[in-house]
Write a protein that holds these residues in place. Structure first.
Motif, PDB file in Angstrom:
ATOM      1  N   ARG A   1      68.072 -13.456 -19.238  1.00 57.54           N
ATOM      2  CA  ARG A   1      69.002 -12.956 -20.142  1.00 57.54           C
ATOM      3  C   ARG A   1      70.524 -13.276 -19.373  1.00 57.54           C
ATOM      4  N   VAL A   2      71.336 -13.198 -19.985  1.00 54.55           N
ATOM      5  CA  VAL A   2      72.852 -13.035 -19.208  1.00 54.55           C
ATOM      6  C   VAL A   2      73.058 -11.625 -19.079  1.00 54.55           C
ATOM      7  N   VAL A   3      73.449 -11.333 -17.664  1.00 50.29           N
ATOM      8  CA  VAL A   3      73.587 -10.108 -17.117  1.00 50.29           C
ATOM      9  C   VAL A   3      75.411  -9.920 -17.130  1.00 50.29           C
ATOM     10  N   LYS A   4      75.891  -9.017 -17.698  1.00 49.60           N
ATOM     11  CA  LYS A   4      77.155  -8.610 -17.735  1.00 49.60           C
ATOM     12  C   LYS A   4      77.716  -8.056 -16.206  1.00 49.60           C
ATOM     13  N   ALA A   5      78.732  -8.091 -15.584  1.00 46.31           N
ATOM     14  CA  ALA A   5      79.176  -7.426 -14.502  1.00 46.31           C
ATOM     15  C   ALA A   5      79.140  -5.909 -14.663  1.00 46.31           C
ATOM     16  N   ASP A   6      79.611  -5.584 -15.774  1.00 43.90           N
ATOM     17  CA  ASP A   6      79.723  -4.199 -16.204  1.00 43.90           C
ATOM     18  C   ASP A   6      78.548  -3.588 -16.448  1.00 43.90           C
ATOM     19  N   GLU A   7      77.677  -3.937 -16.521  1.00 47.70           N
ATOM     20  CA  GLU A   7      76.222  -3.269 -16.977  1.00 47.70           C
ATOM     21  C   GLU A   7      75.931  -2.172 -15.673  1.00 47.70           C
ATOM     22  N   LYS A   8      75.432  -1.114 -16.109  1.00 49.83           N
ATOM     23  CA  LYS A   8      75.309   0.009 -15.209  1.00 49.83           C
ATOM     24  C   LYS A   8      74.212  -0.102 -14.245  1.00 49.83           C
ATOM     25  N   GLN A   9      73.440  -0.766 -14.659  1.00 47.88           N
ATOM     26  CA  GLN A   9      72.089  -1.192 -13.803  1.00 47.88           C
ATOM     27  C   GLN A   9      72.310  -2.168 -12.668  1.00 47.88           C
TER      28      GLN A   9
ATOM     29  N   PRO B   1      66.467   3.410  -3.931  1.00 47.77           N
ATOM     30  CA  PRO B   1      65.324   2.131  -4.032  1.00 47.77           C
ATOM     31  C   PRO B   1      65.482   1.197  -5.028  1.00 47.77           C
ATOM     32  N   TYR B   2      65.371  -0.275  -4.753  1.00 49.70           N
ATOM     33  CA  TYR B   2      65.643  -1.175  -5.515  1.00 49.70           C
ATOM     34  C   TYR B   2      64.338  -2.170  -5.564  1.00 49.70           C
ATOM     35  N   LEU B   3      63.979  -2.635  -6.934  1.00 47.90           N
ATOM     36  CA  LEU B   3      62.918  -3.404  -6.885  1.00 47.90           C
ATOM     37  C   LEU B   3      63.221  -4.875  -6.493  1.00 47.90           C
ATOM     38  N   HIS B   4      62.298  -5.275  -5.642  1.00 44.74           N
ATOM     39  CA  HIS B   4      62.240  -6.721  -4.987  1.00 44.74           C
ATOM     40  C   HIS B   4      61.486  -7.382  -5.988  1.00 44.74           C
ATOM     41  N   VAL B   5      62.043  -8.169  -6.892  1.00 50.33           N
ATOM     42  CA  VAL B   5      61.377  -8.646  -8.025  1.00 50.33           C
ATOM     43  C   VAL B   5      60.264  -9.616  -7.692  1.00 50.33           C
ATOM     44  N   ARG B   6      60.584 -10.466  -6.664  1.00 47.24           N
ATOM     45  CA  ARG B   6      59.385 -11.435  -6.375  1.00 47.24           C
ATOM     46  C   ARG B   6      58.371 -10.709  -5.737  1.00 47.24           C
TER      47      ARG B   6
ATOM     48  N   THR C   1      66.607  -5.537  -8.466  1.00 43.56           N
ATOM     49  CA  THR C   1      67.225  -4.818  -9.681  1.00 43.56           C
ATOM     50  C   THR C   1      66.858  -3.076  -9.332  1.00 43.56           C
ATOM     51  N   GLU C   2      67.160  -2.551 -10.539  1.00 39.29           N
ATOM     52  CA  GLU C   2      66.802  -1.081 -10.582  1.00 39.29           C
ATOM     53  C   GLU C   2      65.444  -0.962 -11.402  1.00 39.29           C
ATOM     54  N   GLY C   3      64.701  -2.233 -11.486  1.00 37.98           N
ATOM     55  CA  GLY C   3      63.396  -2.009 -12.152  1.00 37.98           C
ATOM     56  C   GLY C   3      63.214  -3.135 -13.142  1.00 37.98           C
ATOM     57  N   GLU C   4      64.115  -3.753 -13.815  1.00 35.03           N
ATOM     58  CA  GLU C   4      64.029  -4.922 -14.649  1.00 35.03           C
ATOM     59  C   GLU C   4      63.624  -6.078 -13.937  1.00 35.03           C
ATOM     60  N   VAL C   5      62.724  -6.659 -14.579  1.00 31.91           N
ATOM     61  CA  VAL C   5      62.242  -8.071 -13.931  1.00 31.91           C
ATOM     62  C   VAL C   5      63.153  -9.044 -14.576  1.00 31.91           C
TER      63      VAL C   5
END
Ligand code: G4P
Length: 535
Positions: free
Chosen positions: A290-298, A333-338, A383-387
């Motif tokens: 999806r498109v991620v907006k700069a002002d999203e909190k995550q 902690p941040y999710l390393h997606v790969r 990310t903070e959890g989202e893939v």
């Protein structure tokens, strides 16, 4: 997020300007960078950045390259405050052997400034880099430099920029004379004149507001002839070029042009003042999902550059992460997606002028340097959890290809590990032949082979030799139907020329332009792409 914090968060985003300066070597990128830093008060004297640049002489001396590799960590991100803006300049090596590095850095900028030498006009490296920016619709401002020297006619140059770079320009300043007769610059954007003073043309004499150019004062200031020429030129400009449109600029459809002399600090403030006003704050970014907006909190961010430690005893590296959304916080902690695992960072670095320091919080647009012991590859997302997978870090076909052979059978493991890690850093590209599993290294410049050999030996204790492998171009293969007879035949007939890249994608290594063309004709439903990412 707390309401008070939300307001501040948005303000912090709006303050940021993250950009890169691109040019052909010697056009004046380093000089301009330095002058910008001087304006921001980030450095006290000229020369501070200058000594750090990758010099042309570094064509085969790998010790020199090593030294510069170390230095270039310092100049990878140069941040400074100007007025109320936080400006992050991302270094983009002009040396063509490091072009891949530059392409990747361009995925992390929100806009660029293109520097062109007034005498040389549009040069090869500029063409390549601008093409990448144009394809990605990155907003660009053009700065025509070295106006203190004799150069091409300003209108001819504007034509050249439009034709060779495929841009649609509109001048926001215009020179009054050039070289010996250079008197100053008319600032179309602010409607004033900056005059050069003295023979050395070192200082701005004065800035004079000129809303109405028919004012006879103009003759008094620049003389009859220059006044007539300036009026004519500006008339021509308003007849030929469209008015400046901020929207068109932000959409990548119009490129404003400034003239000046970085060395003499002329036209630089005009450029900077306009830049902070019109250049975009951190932009929304397209991920595969999806498109991620700069002002999203995550928080989301991606690795666009990895820098090995200079000290071979400490094999940690610095991964450069561009924060796309949310705030990057220390020890969170941040999710390393790969890898699908959580990581915490106790000492994330931020960059300021030529220094880096540990920071607690970074905002969208900022670059964070993370110490890494081998977790990261270029293109990785946090990310903070989202893939989420960020797109836009494609590989391009290398220019040179060589087999890499193990020269010390006792050190096969070290060699493989070394090759793996250097490829993660993005030093070069690895292709493994389908037929026999042999490894082929592809690079943009011949220089990288020496760097790889040297680093394998000094950092991993492994020795290698190379063998030529004539390849015209690497093309990423995409069959319309992977089960088709046509694709099966393609794979059978072309087996000798097929390899897997680092991500396991199938690559066709065409040995000549002719064979590439024939292959395309014979297998029209097997698409051959010149970059590793395609929609
Ligand atoms: P680059 O990073 O794009 O490779 O270019 P850099 O800034 O190093 O500039 C290349 C050369 O052009 C330098 O001269 C620099 O002083 C000169 N230069 C930059 N801007 C201007 C300008 O506005 N006018 C003139 N006349 N020259 C300019 P050099 O002799 O290679 O290096 P140095 O000995 O001055 O350091």
């Amino acid at each position: 997020m707390h309401k008070f914090f939300t307001v501040n968060f948005k303000k912090e985003i709006a303050k940021r300007r993250t950009f890169g300066i691109i040019s052909h070597p010697d056009a004046g990128k380093t000089t301009l960078t330095e002058k910008l830093l001087l304006f921001g008060g980030a450095i006290q004297e000229a020369g501070a950045v200058k000594n750090n640049k990758i010099r042309k002489s570094a064509t085969s001396d790998f010790m020199e390259i090593e030294r510069q590799r170390g230095i270039s960590v310092a100049t990878s991100v140069l941040a400074f405050l100007y007025r109320d803006k936080k400006i992050n300049i991302l270094d983009t090596p002009g040396h063509k052997d490091f072009a891949e590095d530059t392409f990747r850095t361009l995925t992390a900028v929100d806009s660029v400034i293109v520097v062109i030498d007034v005498a040389k006009g549009v040069e090869e490296q500029t063409e390549k880099l601008v093409e990448v920016c144009r394809m990605r619709k990155i907003p660009m401002i053009v700065f025509i430099n070295k106006l203190d020297r004799e150069g091409k006619d300003a209108f001819d140059l504007l034509d050249e920029v439009e034709q060779k770079l495929g841009l649609s320009v509109t001048p926001l300043s215009f020179p009054i004379g050039m070289g010996y007769d250079f008197q100053g610059i008319y600032n179309i954007y602010e409607k004033n004149i900056n005059l050069f003073s003295g023979d050395s043309k070192k200082n701005i004499e004065e800035t004079i507001a000129f809303d109405d150019l028919s004012n006879p004062e103009l003759e008094k200031i620049i003389g009859n002839k220059a006044a007539a020429t300036l009026r004519e030129n500006l008339e021509l400009i308003s007849g030929v070029y469209p008015d400046f449109s901020k929207e068109a600029y932000l959409e990548g459809n119009q490129q404003p042009v400034f003239f000046g002399s970085a060395l003499n600090n002329f036209g630089v403030r005009e450029l900077l003042d306009c830049f902070i006003e019109i250049a975009p704050p951190p932009r929304d970014k397209k991920a595969e999902e999806r498109v991620v907006k700069a002002d999203e909190k995550q928080m989301t961010g991606f690795v666009f550059k990895i820098h090995a430690n200079m000290d071979p005893k400490h094999r940690d590296r610095l991964a450069f992460v561009k924060v796309v959304s949310g705030t990057f916080e220390r020890n969170k902690p941040y999710l390393h997606v790969r890898q699908g695992k959580n990581l915490k960072f106790s000492s994330p670095n931020a960059f300021f002028a030529e220094k880096k320091e540990v920071v607690d919080i970074s905002f969208p647009g900022d670059i964070v340097g993370l110490h890494d012991t081998g977790n990261f590859k270029i293109g990785d997302t946090l990310t903070e959890g989202e893939v989420i997978h960020y797109k836009g870090i494609p590989s391009f076909s290398p220019e040179h290809f060589r087999y890499i052979n193990n020269a010390d059978p006792m050190k096969a493991k070290q060699l493989n590990k070394g090759i793996d890690q250097l490829m993660d850093e993005g030093v070069a590209q690895l292709f493994t032949l389908e037929l026999n599993g042999r490894k082929v290294i592809g690079t943009v410049g011949a220089l990288q082979y020496e760097v790889i050999q040297y680093r394998l030996e000094h950092e991993y204790g492994a020795k290698c030799t190379y063998e030529n492998f004539p390849v015209h171009k690497a093309c990423w293969v995409e069959p319309e139907d992977p089960k088709s007879e046509e694709f099966a035949e393609f794979k059978r007939v072309k087996q000798k020329f097929l390899a897997k890249d680092k991500r396991g994608q199938l690559v066709f290594l065409a040995d000549s332009a002719f064979s590439l063309q024939m292959t395309q004709q014979k297998y029209p439903r097997v698409k051959l792409h010149f970059t590793s990412e395609f929609d």
